[in-house]
Motif scaffolding. Structure first.
Motif, short mmCIF file in Angstrom:
data_model
loop_
_atom_site.label_atom_id
_atom_site.label_comp_id
_atom_site.label_asym_id
_atom_site.label_seq_id
_atom_site.Cartn_x
_atom_site.Cartn_y
_atom_site.Cartn_z
N ALA A 1 11.66 -8.08 2.61
CA ALA A 1 10.27 -8.15 2.29
C ALA A 1 9.80 -8.84 0.88
O ALA A 1 10.40 -8.16 0.40
CB ALA A 1 9.33 -6.99 2.62
N ALA A 2 8.79 -10.14 0.40
CA ALA A 2 8.51 -10.15 -0.10
C ALA A 2 6.83 -11.24 0.11
O ALA A 2 6.91 -11.46 0.86
CB ALA A 2 9.55 -10.95 -0.67
N LYS A 3 6.54 -11.60 -1.01
CA LYS A 3 5.46 -12.24 -0.70
C LYS A 3 5.92 -13.71 -1.46
O LYS A 3 6.49 -13.50 -2.54
CB LYS A 3 4.26 -11.86 -2.26
CG LYS A 3 2.93 -13.11 -2.16
CD LYS A 3 1.99 -12.81 -2.92
CE LYS A 3 0.61 -13.43 -2.60
NZ LYS A 3 -0.67 -13.46 -3.00
N VAL A 4 5.89 -14.42 -0.12
CA VAL A 4 6.16 -15.70 -0.90
C VAL A 4 5.44 -16.88 -0.47
O VAL A 4 4.57 -16.89 0.26
CB VAL A 4 7.40 -16.78 -0.27
CG1 VAL A 4 8.63 -15.82 -0.20
CG2 VAL A 4 7.33 -16.51 0.99
N LEU B 1 7.05 -6.46 -7.31
CA LEU B 1 6.93 -5.24 -8.15
C LEU B 1 6.52 -4.20 -7.06
O LEU B 1 7.17 -3.34 -6.37
CB LEU B 1 6.78 -5.22 -9.45
CG LEU B 1 7.99 -6.52 -9.80
CD1 LEU B 1 7.08 -6.66 -11.66
CD2 LEU B 1 9.37 -5.98 -9.96
N ARG B 2 5.37 -3.80 -7.18
CA ARG B 2 4.80 -3.21 -5.85
C ARG B 2 5.21 -3.05 -4.46
O ARG B 2 5.80 -1.47 -4.07
CB ARG B 2 3.32 -3.40 -5.72
CG ARG B 2 2.03 -2.67 -5.41
CD ARG B 2 1.24 -2.96 -5.10
NE ARG B 2 0.01 -3.19 -6.45
CZ ARG B 2 -0.13 -4.73 -6.86
NH1 ARG B 2 -0.33 -5.39 -5.74
NH2 ARG B 2 -0.70 -3.87 -8.22
N CYS C 1 0.63 -0.70 -0.32
CA CYS C 1 -0.26 -0.20 -0.04
C CYS C 1 0.94 1.90 0.33
O CYS C 1 1.65 1.73 1.00
CB CYS C 1 -1.15 0.09 0.90
SG CYS C 1 -2.02 1.19 1.35
N GLN C 2 1.09 1.73 -1.42
CA GLN C 2 1.88 3.39 -1.17
C GLN C 2 1.49 3.78 -0.27
O GLN C 2 2.28 4.42 0.30
CB GLN C 2 2.00 3.10 -3.10
CG GLN C 2 2.55 4.86 -3.24
CD GLN C 2 2.37 4.99 -4.34
OE1 GLN C 2 1.29 4.65 -4.77
NE2 GLN C 2 3.50 6.57 -4.99
N ALA D 1 0.24 -19.46 -9.67
CA ALA D 1 -0.36 -17.89 -9.85
C ALA D 1 1.30 -16.94 -9.82
O ALA D 1 0.98 -15.67 -9.33
CB ALA D 1 -0.80 -17.41 -8.95
N PRO D 2 2.28 -16.79 -11.58
CA PRO D 2 3.76 -16.35 -11.20
C PRO D 2 3.13 -15.09 -10.87
O PRO D 2 3.62 -14.30 -10.29
CB PRO D 2 4.55 -16.87 -12.48
CG PRO D 2 2.82 -17.56 -13.12
CD PRO D 2 1.82 -18.23 -11.68
N ALA D 3 2.22 -14.52 -12.85
CA ALA D 3 2.16 -12.48 -11.80
C ALA D 3 1.96 -12.51 -10.76
O ALA D 3 1.79 -11.37 -10.70
CB ALA D 3 1.14 -12.28 -13.34
N GLU D 4 0.37 -12.97 -10.21
CA GLU D 4 0.37 -12.36 -9.00
C GLU D 4 1.43 -12.07 -7.76
O GLU D 4 1.56 -11.51 -7.41
CB GLU D 4 -0.86 -13.57 -8.19
CG GLU D 4 -1.43 -13.03 -6.77
CD GLU D 4 -2.14 -14.41 -6.21
OE1 GLU D 4 -2.01 -13.99 -5.18
OE2 GLU D 4 -2.93 -14.63 -6.73
#
Length: 123
Positions: free
Chosen positions: A94-97, A115-116, A74-75, A106-109
């Motif tokens: 930090a990363a979504k894993v 990236l966000r 969340c920017q 779901a690679p794009a997700e």
């Protein structure tokens, strides 16, 4: 390469040169143990190891936030955090894993979310 920080005007300065005018001697990260350091992702494998190492090295102002406390995707939340805390150094771990199967399904997700997070923290 000396570490850099962004001033409110958008320019970068060497660590230890808070106003960006170039008159302060550069201070290395490891020599700046009283500086405020934000570890994004301190509960993950890499971030928790970094947190333990900084504690062992005697860093005295390490700032951490859980995902519930600060959503790095969340920017607006990230901008408010940085405006309030003003860390001198940021360690982005930090990363979504989700494991091989989940990220393959779901690679794009996963790519988009990571990236966000990166853009919000680095920008």
């Amino acid at each position: 390469m000396p570490s850099q920080q962004r001033s409110s005007s958008g320019s970068t300065a060497k660590a230890g040169d808070a106003d960006g005018d170039g008159d302060a001697a550069a201070v290395s990260f490891l020599g700046d143990k009283s500086a405020k350091v934000f570890i994004a992702g301190h509960r993950g494998m890499v971030g928790s190891a970094v947190h333990r190492k900084l504690d062992a090295l005697g860093f005295t102002d390490v700032v951490v936030r859980t995902r519930a406390e600060l959503d790095l995707a969340c920017q607006a939340a990230v901008e408010a955090f940085f405006a309030a805390e003003l860390p001198r150094y940021v360690i982005l771990a930090a990363a979504k894993v989700g494991g091989v199967h989940a990220s393959s399904a779901a690679p794009a997700e996963y790519l988009t979310e990571n990236l966000r997070i990166t853009v919000n923290v680095v920008d």
